[in-house]
Design a protein around this motif. Structure first.
Motif, PDB file in Angstrom:
ATOM      1  N   ALA A  27       0.862  -1.281   0.071  1.00 28.09           N
ATOM      2  CA  ALA A  27       0.128  -0.014  -0.020  1.00 28.09           C
ATOM      3  C   ALA A  27       0.981   1.326  -0.088  1.00 28.09           C
ATOM      4  CB  ALA A  27      -0.790   0.101   1.288  1.00 28.09           C
ATOM      5  N   ASP A  28       0.407   2.455  -0.725  1.00 26.52           N
ATOM      6  CA  ASP A  28       1.083   3.460  -0.595  1.00 26.52           C
ATOM      7  C   ASP A  28       0.658   4.539   0.654  1.00 26.52           C
ATOM      8  OD1 ASP A  28       2.964   3.070  -2.540  1.00 26.52           O
ATOM      9  OD2 ASP A  28       1.505   3.381  -4.112  1.00 26.52           O
ATOM     10  N   ALA A  29       1.208   4.965   1.579  1.00 26.26           N
ATOM     11  CA  ALA A  29       0.928   5.921   2.298  1.00 26.26           C
ATOM     12  C   ALA A  29       1.699   7.063   2.367  1.00 26.26           C
ATOM     13  CB  ALA A  29       0.769   5.253   3.874  1.00 26.26           C
ATOM     14  N   ASP A  30       1.128   8.318   2.319  1.00 23.55           N
ATOM     15  CA  ASP A  30       2.086   9.576   2.449  1.00 23.55           C
ATOM     16  C   ASP A  30       3.427   9.478   1.494  1.00 23.55           C
ATOM     17  OD1 ASP A  30       0.377  10.548   4.389  1.00 23.55           O
ATOM     18  OD2 ASP A  30       1.444   9.546   5.920  1.00 23.55           O
ATOM     19  N   GLY A  31       3.209   8.767   0.363  1.00 24.33           N
ATOM     20  CA  GLY A  31       4.049   8.970  -0.684  1.00 24.33           C
ATOM     21  C   GLY A  31       5.049   7.536  -0.390  1.00 24.33           C
ATOM     22  N   ARG A  32       4.953   6.849   0.595  1.00 24.87           N
ATOM     23  CA  ARG A  32       5.769   5.727   1.101  1.00 24.87           C
ATOM     24  C   ARG A  32       5.285   4.327   0.927  1.00 24.87           C
ATOM     25  NH1 ARG A  32       7.913   6.672   6.858  1.00 24.87           N
ATOM     26  NH2 ARG A  32       9.319   5.081   6.156  1.00 24.87           N
ATOM     27  N   ARG A  33       6.016   3.453   0.325  1.00 21.45           N
ATOM     28  CA  ARG A  33       5.487   2.006   0.148  1.00 21.45           C
ATOM     29  C   ARG A  33       5.420   1.348   1.623  1.00 21.45           C
ATOM     30  NH1 ARG A  33       3.761  -1.547  -4.123  1.00 21.45           N
ATOM     31  NH2 ARG A  33       3.347   0.318  -4.892  1.00 21.45           N
ATOM     32  N   THR A  34       4.266   0.783   2.006  1.00 19.26           N
ATOM     33  CA  THR A  34       4.192   0.095   3.206  1.00 19.26           C
ATOM     34  C   THR A  34       3.728  -1.316   2.758  1.00 19.26           C
ATOM     35  OG1 THR A  34       2.141   0.759   3.790  1.00 19.26           O
ATOM     36  CG2 THR A  34       4.024   2.063   4.599  1.00 19.26           C
ATOM     37  N   TYR A  35       3.981  -2.247   3.823  1.00 13.00           N
ATOM     38  CA  TYR A  35       3.368  -3.627   3.504  1.00 13.00           C
ATOM     39  C   TYR A  35       2.674  -4.005   4.696  1.00 13.00           C
ATOM     40  CZ  TYR A  35       6.394  -3.682  -0.772  1.00 13.00           C
ATOM     41  OH  TYR A  35       6.953  -3.480  -1.894  1.00 13.00           O
ATOM     42  N   THR A  36       1.782  -4.904   4.592  1.00 13.42           N
ATOM     43  CA  THR A  36       1.049  -5.421   5.806  1.00 13.42           C
ATOM     44  C   THR A  36       0.686  -7.013   5.662  1.00 13.42           C
ATOM     45  OG1 THR A  36      -1.154  -4.727   4.918  1.00 13.42           O
ATOM     46  CG2 THR A  36      -0.466  -3.405   6.304  1.00 13.42           C
ATOM     47  N   PRO A  37       0.761  -7.633   6.597  1.00  5.50           N
ATOM     48  CA  PRO A  37       0.580  -9.111   6.496  1.00  5.50           C
ATOM     49  C   PRO A  37      -0.610  -9.488   5.870  1.00  5.50           C
ATOM     50  CG  PRO A  37       1.584  -8.585   8.666  1.00  5.50           C
ATOM     51  CD  PRO A  37       0.976  -7.412   7.891  1.00  5.50           C
ATOM     52  N   THR A  38      -0.839 -10.431   4.989  1.00  5.61           N
ATOM     53  CA  THR A  38      -2.332 -10.937   4.441  1.00  5.61           C
ATOM     54  C   THR A  38      -2.340 -12.267   5.590  1.00  5.61           C
ATOM     55  OG1 THR A  38      -1.035 -12.435   2.845  1.00  5.61           O
ATOM     56  CG2 THR A  38      -2.032 -10.171   2.123  1.00  5.61           C
ATOM     57  N   THR A  39      -3.652 -12.611   5.352  1.00  4.76           N
ATOM     58  CA  THR A  39      -4.026 -13.849   6.003  1.00  4.76           C
ATOM     59  C   THR A  39      -3.577 -15.268   5.449  1.00  4.76           C
ATOM     60  OG1 THR A  39      -6.098 -13.790   5.040  1.00  4.76           O
ATOM     61  CG2 THR A  39      -5.984 -12.710   7.246  1.00  4.76           C
ATOM     62  N   THR A  40      -3.259 -14.986   4.146  1.00  3.10           N
ATOM     63  CA  THR A  40      -3.168 -16.383   3.236  1.00  3.10           C
ATOM     64  C   THR A  40      -1.876 -16.050   2.439  1.00  3.10           C
ATOM     65  OG1 THR A  40      -4.425 -15.968   1.650  1.00  3.10           O
ATOM     66  CG2 THR A  40      -5.322 -17.169   3.547  1.00  3.10           C
ATOM     67  N   GLY A  41      -1.313 -17.131   2.216  1.00  3.22           N
ATOM     68  CA  GLY A  41       0.043 -16.919   1.100  1.00  3.22           C
ATOM     69  C   GLY A  41      -0.206 -17.943   0.064  1.00  3.22           C
ATOM     70  N   GLU A  42       0.916 -18.062  -0.771  1.00  3.64           N
ATOM     71  CA  GLU A  42       0.670 -18.817  -1.918  1.00  3.64           C
ATOM     72  C   GLU A  42       0.288 -20.019  -1.784  1.00  3.64           C
ATOM     73  OE1 GLU A  42       4.511 -19.132  -4.013  1.00  3.64           O
ATOM     74  OE2 GLU A  42       5.287 -19.987  -2.305  1.00  3.64           O
ATOM     75  N   ASP A  43       0.495 -20.758  -0.770  1.00  2.00           N
ATOM     76  CA  ASP A  43      -0.232 -22.158  -0.472  1.00  2.00           C
ATOM     77  C   ASP A  43      -1.549 -22.073  -0.037  1.00  2.00           C
ATOM     78  OD1 ASP A  43       0.246 -21.128   2.015  1.00  2.00           O
ATOM     79  OD2 ASP A  43       1.565 -22.739   2.631  1.00  2.00           O
ATOM     80  N   GLY A  44      -2.207 -20.914   0.271  1.00  2.00           N
ATOM     81  CA  GLY A  44      -3.524 -20.881   0.632  1.00  2.00           C
ATOM     82  C   GLY A  44      -3.937 -21.043   2.054  1.00  2.00           C
ATOM     83  N   ARG A  45      -2.645 -21.365   2.849  1.00  2.00           N
ATOM     84  CA  ARG A  45      -2.781 -21.605   4.350  1.00  2.00           C
ATOM     85  C   ARG A  45      -3.057 -20.074   5.077  1.00  2.00           C
ATOM     86  NH1 ARG A  45       1.475 -25.701   6.245  1.00  2.00           N
ATOM     87  NH2 ARG A  45       2.758 -23.981   5.309  1.00  2.00           N
ATOM     88  N   SER A  46      -3.776 -20.086   6.099  1.00  2.00           N
ATOM     89  CA  SER A  46      -3.618 -18.877   6.986  1.00  2.00           C
ATOM     90  C   SER A  46      -2.816 -18.985   8.082  1.00  2.00           C
ATOM     91  CB  SER A  46      -4.948 -18.762   7.582  1.00  2.00           C
ATOM     92  OG  SER A  46      -5.843 -19.606   7.935  1.00  2.00           O
TER      93      SER A  46
END
Length: 78
Positions: free
Chosen positions: A59-78
């Motif tokens: 996500a972009d916030a105040d002109g800076r790229r930030t990242y937040t964890p998702t609940t699932t990854g490429e294998d579909g597990r949470s």
């Protein structure tokens, strides 16, 4: 010898524990506490790779790229 986590796996676990948006600078600081040699570009590439695999949401916030964890990854597990 026990299995050692990869740098990206370790970083993802640290991000999930922190549970707040992370910037490249913060990722660089986290990795600086490990035995892996890490510079800003490496941290940025690791964050992009984790996002590409579905583990982080960019996500972009105040002109800076930030990242937040998702609940699932490429294998579909949470």
């Amino acid at each position: 010898m026990p299995d050692q986590p990869t740098r990206r796996a370790w970083l993802l676990a640290a991000i999930q524990r922190d549970a707040r948006p992370i910037t490249t600078g913060r990722a660089e600081q986290l990795l600086a506490t490990t035995t892996w040699s890490c510079h800003r570009n490496t941290a940025r590439k690791d964050l992009r790779a984790l996002a590409a695999r579905g583990f982080l949401r960019p996500a972009d916030a105040d002109g800076r790229r930030t990242y937040t964890p998702t609940t699932t990854g490429e294998d579909g597990r949470s």
